[in-house]
Design an enzyme around this catalytic site. Structure first.
Site, PDB file in Angstrom:
ATOM      1  N   LYS A  31     -12.194  -1.637   7.463  1.00 21.73           N
ATOM      2  CA  LYS A  31     -11.482  -2.518   8.383  1.00 21.73           C
ATOM      3  C   LYS A  31     -12.063  -2.364   9.785  1.00 21.73           C
ATOM      4  O   LYS A  31     -12.678  -3.268  10.303  1.00 21.73           O
ATOM      5  CB  LYS A  31      -9.982  -2.200   8.414  1.00 21.73           C
ATOM      6  CG  LYS A  31      -9.328  -2.138   7.051  1.00 21.73           C
ATOM      7  CD  LYS A  31      -9.158  -3.526   6.461  1.00 21.73           C
ATOM      8  CE  LYS A  31      -8.239  -3.526   5.260  1.00 21.73           C
ATOM      9  NZ  LYS A  31      -8.843  -2.944   4.062  1.00 21.73           N
ATOM     10  N   ASP A  83      -1.608   6.845   6.219  1.00 28.26           N
ATOM     11  CA  ASP A  83      -2.668   5.945   5.772  1.00 28.26           C
ATOM     12  C   ASP A  83      -2.958   5.039   6.963  1.00 28.26           C
ATOM     13  O   ASP A  83      -2.158   4.172   7.305  1.00 28.26           O
ATOM     14  CB  ASP A  83      -2.159   5.137   4.565  1.00 28.26           C
ATOM     15  CG  ASP A  83      -3.151   4.051   4.138  1.00 28.26           C
ATOM     16  OD1 ASP A  83      -4.210   3.907   4.784  1.00 28.26           O
ATOM     17  OD2 ASP A  83      -2.849   3.338   3.150  1.00 28.26           O
ATOM     18  N   TRP A 124       0.840  -1.206   0.000  1.00 21.72           N
ATOM     19  CA  TRP A 124       0.000   0.000   0.000  1.00 21.72           C
ATOM     20  C   TRP A 124       0.871   1.250   0.000  1.00 21.72           C
ATOM     21  O   TRP A 124       0.543   2.243  -0.652  1.00 21.72           O
ATOM     22  CB  TRP A 124      -0.981  -0.011   1.178  1.00 21.72           C
ATOM     23  CG  TRP A 124      -1.927  -1.171   1.086  1.00 21.72           C
ATOM     24  CD1 TRP A 124      -2.008  -2.230   1.937  1.00 21.72           C
ATOM     25  CD2 TRP A 124      -2.895  -1.424   0.047  1.00 21.72           C
ATOM     26  NE1 TRP A 124      -2.965  -3.116   1.504  1.00 21.72           N
ATOM     27  CE2 TRP A 124      -3.529  -2.649   0.355  1.00 21.72           C
ATOM     28  CE3 TRP A 124      -3.297  -0.737  -1.105  1.00 21.72           C
ATOM     29  CZ2 TRP A 124      -4.531  -3.205  -0.455  1.00 21.72           C
ATOM     30  CZ3 TRP A 124      -4.297  -1.294  -1.908  1.00 21.72           C
ATOM     31  CH2 TRP A 124      -4.893  -2.506  -1.576  1.00 21.72           C
TER      32      TRP A 124
HETATM   33  N1  PMP Z   1      -4.171   1.204   2.517  1.00 23.42           N
HETATM   34  C1  PMP Z   1      -4.216   0.148   3.341  1.00 23.42           C
HETATM   35  C2  PMP Z   1      -3.291   0.116   4.531  1.00 23.42           C
HETATM   36  C3  PMP Z   1      -5.119  -0.889   3.095  1.00 23.42           C
HETATM   37  O1  PMP Z   1      -5.171  -1.939   3.919  1.00 23.42           O
HETATM   38  C4  PMP Z   1      -5.992  -0.806   1.982  1.00 23.42           C
HETATM   39  C5  PMP Z   1      -7.011  -1.858   1.678  1.00 23.42           C
HETATM   40  N2  PMP Z   1      -6.790  -3.102   2.113  1.00 23.42           N
HETATM   41  C6  PMP Z   1      -5.875   0.290   1.129  1.00 23.42           C
HETATM   42  C7  PMP Z   1      -4.969   1.286   1.434  1.00 23.42           C
HETATM   43  C8  PMP Z   1      -6.735   0.440  -0.089  1.00 23.42           C
HETATM   44  O2  PMP Z   1      -7.988   0.807   0.350  1.00 23.42           O
HETATM   45  P1  PMP Z   1      -9.229   0.952  -0.635  1.00 23.42           P
HETATM   46  O3  PMP Z   1      -9.604  -0.418  -1.064  1.00 23.42           O
HETATM   47  O4  PMP Z   1     -10.257   1.605   0.265  1.00 23.42           O
HETATM   48  O5  PMP Z   1      -8.834   1.822  -1.751  1.00 23.42           O
END
Ligand code: PMP
Length: 346
Positions: free
Chosen positions: A183, A159, A90
């Protein structure tokens, strides 16, 4: 997991929202009950996380993935530098977007060791506008237990998709925090952004209206139709969190839940943790068979037969991963520990 009270409230609101005779999904987002619900959700978030008055709380769409781009579009000019930590997939995605909008300096990376730790040495720039971190690395199961100290006049951007509301944080350390809801705080469809007012309006580029934080601030997250039902689920989740004792309570509980699972992984010869002990996540706990080549699907179906779902590790790392977010009860963790003790691979 979402708490059962949240699922019940959403299910009830889907049929008849608080006696108005229509579903929450059918109500105008401009109606008073919906506006009141959204502003109550903001107040709950503000209260639980102790968010100071000079920070805005926004409910946006597009997931955390859109924030990977919105953050640099709003905060970084082509002439400016931002520091980024590379602690997982991520983070890497956030870096890729930021590079489109300014200079990016990678201050550290644990990629060469399959992201199994949080690097302690950061090569920060003297003039970085901000330092971006992924506070909890959902896929790899590492977490920043102590946030980095800045050596410049910048601010932290985080994030927090997979650990927001799981532990107490000092919001004033951060310029901006973003988190996809799905989450710890609700279903997908809504993304929470907490942003300090004075960091905005510093870049010279034209920003598309929907991508501009100021647009959503000015309209109280109602510039366009918000994902009302998802925000309602967040509302009920935060209400539940407050009613059980807030962040202090849940943080203690999360620590105990994680500790007992790590203890089992460390003591059970069949399993081991690939993650550096001091950086282990309290939310996502990956583990592998100590002996390579063992049949993972057989353990997964052994667990499934006991009602233990979603234990397969992320496709990029394999093995197993237990996600034990706020709403996961002790019983869930205990049941997994019991399954690990009773599983016989032979
Ligand atoms: N950042 C983190 C730390 C994540 O765990 C996730 C999704 N698992 C995301 C970003 C991406 O999130 P989204 O699917 O809401 O775009």
């Amino acid at each position: 997991m979402l708490h059962s009270s949240v699922l019940e409230a959403v299910s009830k609101a889907s049929k008849d929202y608080e006696g108005y005779g229509l579903s929450l999904m059918e109500m105008s987002h401009r109606s008073k009950p919906v506006k009141d619900m959204v502003s109550e959700t903001e107040s709950l978030a503000r209260e639980l996380l102790n968010v100071p008055d000079n920070y805005h709380i926004l409910f946006l769409q597009g997931g955390a993935s859109l924030q990977f781009a919105m953050v640099p579009i709003n905060l970084l000019d082509m002439t400016m530098t931002a520091d980024y930590t590379d602690t997982g997939s991520w983070s890497a995605k956030a870096i890729k977007e930021a590079r489109l909008y300014g200079n990016v300096n990678i201050v550290c990376s644990s990629k060469d060791s399959v992201y199994n730790h949080i690097p302690k040495q950061l090569n920060q720039s003297d003039d970085a506008v901000y330092l971006h971190i992924t506070s909890n690395n959902t896929i790899y199961g590492t977490q920043w237990h102590e946030f980095p100290k800045l050596i410049n006049d910048g601010y932290l951007v985080a994030d927090m998709s997979s650990d927001i509301f799981s532990r107490s944080i000092d919001i004033s350390q951060f310029g901006l925090i973003y988190a996809g809801a799905q989450k710890n705080i609700g279903p997908a469809g809504v993304t929470m952004v907490i942003v300090r007012d004075e960091i905005l309006d510093k870049v010279s580029r034209e920003i598309p209206t929907m991508m501009k934080y100021r647009t959503h601030i000015d309209k109280g997250s109602m510039f366009n139709t918000p994902p009302v039902i998802s925000i309602f689920a967040v509302n009920r989740t935060l209400f539940w969190l407050k009613s059980v004792g807030g962040i202090d309570f849940i943080e203690k509980k999360n620590k105990l839940k994680a500790k007992k699972l790590y203890d089992e992984i460390d003591n059970n010869e069949l399993f081991s943790s690939p993650i550096n002990v001091e950086d282990r996540s309290m939310m996502n706990i990956p583990f592998v068979f100590t002996q390579k080549g063992k049949d993972e699907s057989s353990f997964l179906s052994f667990c499934k037969d006991r009602g233990l779902e979603t234990l397969k590790g992320h496709r990029s790392v394999g093995g197993f991963r237990a996600s034990i977010y706020n709403a996961m009860p002790d019983e869930g963790v205990d049941a997994l520990i019991q399954a690990m003790k009773e599983y016989d691979p032979n």
